[in-house]
Design an enzyme around this catalytic site. Structure first.
Site, PDB file in Angstrom:
ATOM      1  N   GLY A 105      -6.218   7.012   2.701  1.00  0.00           N
ATOM      2  CA  GLY A 105      -6.913   7.724   1.635  1.00  0.00           C
ATOM      3  C   GLY A 105      -7.402   6.681   0.664  1.00  0.00           C
ATOM      4  O   GLY A 105      -7.882   5.625   1.070  1.00  0.00           O
ATOM      5  N   GLU A 106      -7.223   6.942  -0.604  1.00  0.00           N
ATOM      6  CA  GLU A 106      -7.609   5.963  -1.628  1.00  0.00           C
ATOM      7  C   GLU A 106      -6.347   5.647  -2.427  1.00  0.00           C
ATOM      8  O   GLU A 106      -5.829   6.507  -3.148  1.00  0.00           O
ATOM      9  CB  GLU A 106      -8.723   6.559  -2.498  1.00  0.00           C
ATOM     10  CG  GLU A 106      -9.448   5.549  -3.337  1.00  0.00           C
ATOM     11  CD  GLU A 106     -10.061   4.399  -2.530  1.00  0.00           C
ATOM     12  OE1 GLU A 106     -10.618   4.647  -1.455  1.00  0.00           O
ATOM     13  OE2 GLU A 106      -9.954   3.243  -2.993  1.00  0.00           O
ATOM     14  N   SER A 107      -5.848   4.430  -2.254  1.00  0.00           N
ATOM     15  CA  SER A 107      -4.533   4.111  -2.822  1.00  0.00           C
ATOM     16  C   SER A 107      -4.510   4.226  -4.345  1.00  0.00           C
ATOM     17  O   SER A 107      -3.500   4.641  -4.923  1.00  0.00           O
ATOM     18  CB  SER A 107      -4.083   2.719  -2.374  1.00  0.00           C
ATOM     19  OG  SER A 107      -5.041   1.756  -2.723  1.00  0.00           O
ATOM     20  N   CYS A 146      -2.830   2.336   6.204  1.00  0.00           N
ATOM     21  CA  CYS A 146      -3.981   1.943   5.385  1.00  0.00           C
ATOM     22  C   CYS A 146      -3.648   2.074   3.884  1.00  0.00           C
ATOM     23  O   CYS A 146      -2.906   1.243   3.371  1.00  0.00           O
ATOM     24  CB  CYS A 146      -5.217   2.715   5.807  1.00  0.00           C
ATOM     25  SG  CYS A 146      -6.714   1.830   5.387  1.00  0.00           S
ATOM     26  N   ARG A 172      -7.067  -5.456  -0.685  1.00  0.00           N
ATOM     27  CA  ARG A 172      -7.756  -4.194  -0.374  1.00  0.00           C
ATOM     28  C   ARG A 172      -9.200  -4.428   0.072  1.00  0.00           C
ATOM     29  O   ARG A 172      -9.827  -5.386  -0.350  1.00  0.00           O
ATOM     30  CB  ARG A 172      -7.765  -3.293  -1.607  1.00  0.00           C
ATOM     31  CG  ARG A 172      -6.388  -2.830  -2.022  1.00  0.00           C
ATOM     32  CD  ARG A 172      -6.460  -2.013  -3.300  1.00  0.00           C
ATOM     33  NE  ARG A 172      -7.257  -0.811  -3.111  1.00  0.00           N
ATOM     34  CZ  ARG A 172      -7.816  -0.128  -4.112  1.00  0.00           C
ATOM     35  NH1 ARG A 172      -7.674  -0.540  -5.358  1.00  0.00           N
ATOM     36  NH2 ARG A 172      -8.508   0.958  -3.862  1.00  0.00           N
ATOM     37  N   ILE A 187     -10.743   1.815   8.664  1.00  0.00           N
ATOM     38  CA  ILE A 187     -11.644   2.431   7.677  1.00  0.00           C
ATOM     39  C   ILE A 187     -11.381   1.785   6.313  1.00  0.00           C
ATOM     40  O   ILE A 187     -10.326   1.993   5.711  1.00  0.00           O
ATOM     41  CB  ILE A 187     -11.407   3.962   7.577  1.00  0.00           C
ATOM     42  CG1 ILE A 187     -11.558   4.636   8.953  1.00  0.00           C
ATOM     43  CG2 ILE A 187     -12.379   4.577   6.561  1.00  0.00           C
ATOM     44  CD1 ILE A 187     -11.105   6.089   8.985  1.00  0.00           C
ATOM     45  N   ARG A 188     -12.300   0.972   5.878  1.00  0.00           N
ATOM     46  CA  ARG A 188     -12.165   0.254   4.587  1.00  0.00           C
ATOM     47  C   ARG A 188     -10.732  -0.286   4.445  1.00  0.00           C
ATOM     48  O   ARG A 188     -10.040  -0.095   3.447  1.00  0.00           O
ATOM     49  CB  ARG A 188     -12.532   1.163   3.409  1.00  0.00           C
ATOM     50  CG  ARG A 188     -13.963   1.693   3.523  1.00  0.00           C
ATOM     51  CD  ARG A 188     -14.399   2.454   2.295  1.00  0.00           C
ATOM     52  NE  ARG A 188     -14.488   1.552   1.168  1.00  0.00           N
ATOM     53  CZ  ARG A 188     -13.923   1.785  -0.028  1.00  0.00           C
ATOM     54  NH1 ARG A 188     -13.225   2.886  -0.229  1.00  0.00           N
ATOM     55  NH2 ARG A 188     -14.053   0.926  -0.988  1.00  0.00           N
ATOM     56  N   HIS A 235      -5.603   3.293  11.703  1.00  0.00           N
ATOM     57  CA  HIS A 235      -5.264   4.727  11.628  1.00  0.00           C
ATOM     58  C   HIS A 235      -4.798   5.257  12.982  1.00  0.00           C
ATOM     59  O   HIS A 235      -5.598   5.873  13.709  1.00  0.00           O
ATOM     60  CB  HIS A 235      -6.488   5.519  11.159  1.00  0.00           C
ATOM     61  CG  HIS A 235      -6.814   5.300   9.719  1.00  0.00           C
ATOM     62  ND1 HIS A 235      -6.329   6.101   8.716  1.00  0.00           N
ATOM     63  CD2 HIS A 235      -7.548   4.339   9.122  1.00  0.00           C
ATOM     64  CE1 HIS A 235      -6.766   5.654   7.552  1.00  0.00           C
ATOM     65  NE2 HIS A 235      -7.511   4.587   7.770  1.00  0.00           N
ATOM     66  N   GLU A 247      -3.246   7.774  13.645  1.00  0.00           N
ATOM     67  CA  GLU A 247      -3.327   9.246  13.683  1.00  0.00           C
ATOM     68  C   GLU A 247      -4.709   9.726  14.146  1.00  0.00           C
ATOM     69  O   GLU A 247      -4.895  10.914  14.374  1.00  0.00           O
ATOM     70  CB  GLU A 247      -2.973   9.826  12.300  1.00  0.00           C
ATOM     71  CG  GLU A 247      -4.028   9.682  11.214  1.00  0.00           C
ATOM     72  CD  GLU A 247      -4.131   8.285  10.610  1.00  0.00           C
ATOM     73  OE1 GLU A 247      -3.486   7.337  11.134  1.00  0.00           O
ATOM     74  OE2 GLU A 247      -4.880   8.130   9.628  1.00  0.00           O
TER      75      GLU A 247
HETATM   76  N1  GLN Z   1      -9.798   1.349   0.851  1.00  0.00           N
HETATM   77  C1  GLN Z   1      -8.670   2.222   0.613  1.00  0.00           C
HETATM   78  C2  GLN Z   1      -7.802   1.676  -0.520  1.00  0.00           C
HETATM   79  O1  GLN Z   1      -7.988   0.611  -0.955  1.00  0.00           O
HETATM   80  C3  GLN Z   1      -7.846   2.405   1.865  1.00  0.00           C
HETATM   81  C4  GLN Z   1      -8.680   3.051   2.947  1.00  0.00           C
HETATM   82  C5  GLN Z   1      -7.925   3.916   3.902  1.00  0.00           C
HETATM   83  O2  GLN Z   1      -6.791   4.345   3.653  1.00  0.00           O
HETATM   84  N2  GLN Z   1      -8.565   4.237   4.987  1.00  0.00           N
HETATM   85  O3  GLN Z   1      -6.922   2.343  -0.958  1.00  0.00           O
END
Ligand code: GLN
Length: 198
Positions: free
Chosen positions: A52-54, A83, A110, A145-146, A181, A183
Site C-alpha cells: 500500500g502506501e507506508s 512492500c 523507498r 510495484i513502486r 507481492h 499475494e
Molecule cells: N511505494 C510504497 C511506499 O513507499 C510501497 C508500494 C507498495 O507497497 N506496493 O510505501
C-alpha cells in the site's frame, strides 16, 4: 485425534491490498481475520502487513492507536510484511526518512527503482534453502510495484531471494519481509513459508 484447528492469521486492513492476502492465506489453510483495531490482535497466531502506501499506513496506525500494539504483537508473534509492510518492519527508512516499527534489522530505501521501472513482473532467484523449506522450482515469479530496495541486512537476518543483486525476501527469526507481492501471483510458496513460522 481431531484435526488441528486452522491457524488464525490477521491481515492489517487499514489500507492497501489486504484482500489479495486474505485470499492467499485462505488458500494455504489459514483462518483469516481482518485487523483494524488493537483488540483484533488478540488471539491471532500471526499477522500480514500488506502493500500500500507506508506513509498513509503509519498515519492510520497512529490514528487507531495501533502502532504500539503492533510493536508489542511483533515481539511475540510472527509478522509478514510485503512492500509497504516491509517498510514498516524495517529499522531505518530513507527517501524520505519515516518512522517504523523496527522489528527487523534491515534498512530500506523507498521507491528505489525509480520512475522508469515503477512496476514490473519478473523472475527472481531464491536461495536453495527456500526450495528445501517449500518446494521446487528454485525461482519465483515476482510482481514489484513502486518497491523499496533493502539496502542493509543485519547479521541476524537472512536473505532467501534476490533480484538484480538486491535482497527481496528476508527473514529474521519469526518475521518475514518481501519487497515484491507474492499475494498477486498464483504461487503460494511464500505464504506457505510464513505459515510454517506460526
Ligand atoms: N511505494 C510504497 C511506499 O513507499 C510501497 C508500494 C507498495 O507497497 N506496493 O510505501
Amino acid at each position: 485425534m481431531p484435526p488441528a484447528s486452522p491457524k488464525r492469521v490477521g491481515v492489517l486492513a487499514l489500507q492497501g491490498d489486504f484482500e489479495a492476502h486474505r485470499k492467499a492465506l485462505a488458500a494455504v489453510g489459514a483462518s483469516v481475520v481482518e485487523v483494524r483495531t488493537a483488540a483484533q490482535l488478540d488471539g491471532i497466531d500471526g499477522l500480514v502487513i500488506p502493500g500500500g502506501e507506508s506513509s498513509t499506513m503509519l498515519k492510520l496506525l497512529d490514528a487507531e492507536n495501533l502502532t504500539g500494539a503492533l510493536a508489542e504483537f511483533g515481539g511475540r508473534r510472527p509478522i509478514f510484511g510485503t512492500c509497504a509492510g516491509a517498510i514498516l518492519l524495517a529499522k531505518e527508512v530513507t527517501r524520505p526518512a519515516q518512522a517504523s516499527l523496527a522489528l527487523m534489522d534491515i534498512d530500506v530505501e523507498r521507491n528505489a527503482y525509480g520512475r522508469q521501472l515503477d512496476s514490473r513482473v519478473t523472475h527472481i532467484a531464491t536461495e536453495p534453502e527456500f526450495g528445501e523449506r517449500t518446494r521446487p522450482p528454485s525461482d519465483l515469479e515476482a510482481v514489484f510495484i513502486r518497491a523499496p530496495i533493502i539496502r542493509r541486512v543485519g547479521a541476524d537476518a537472512r536473505v532467501l531471494a534476490w533480484y538484480q543483486g538486491d535482497p527481496v525476501l528476508v527473514e529474521q527469526g519469526k518475521h518475514l519481509v518481501a519487497t515484491f507481492h507474492p499475494e498477486l501471483t498464483p504461487d503460494l510458496r511464500v505464504h506457505e513459508l510464513f505459515m510454517s513460522k506460526l
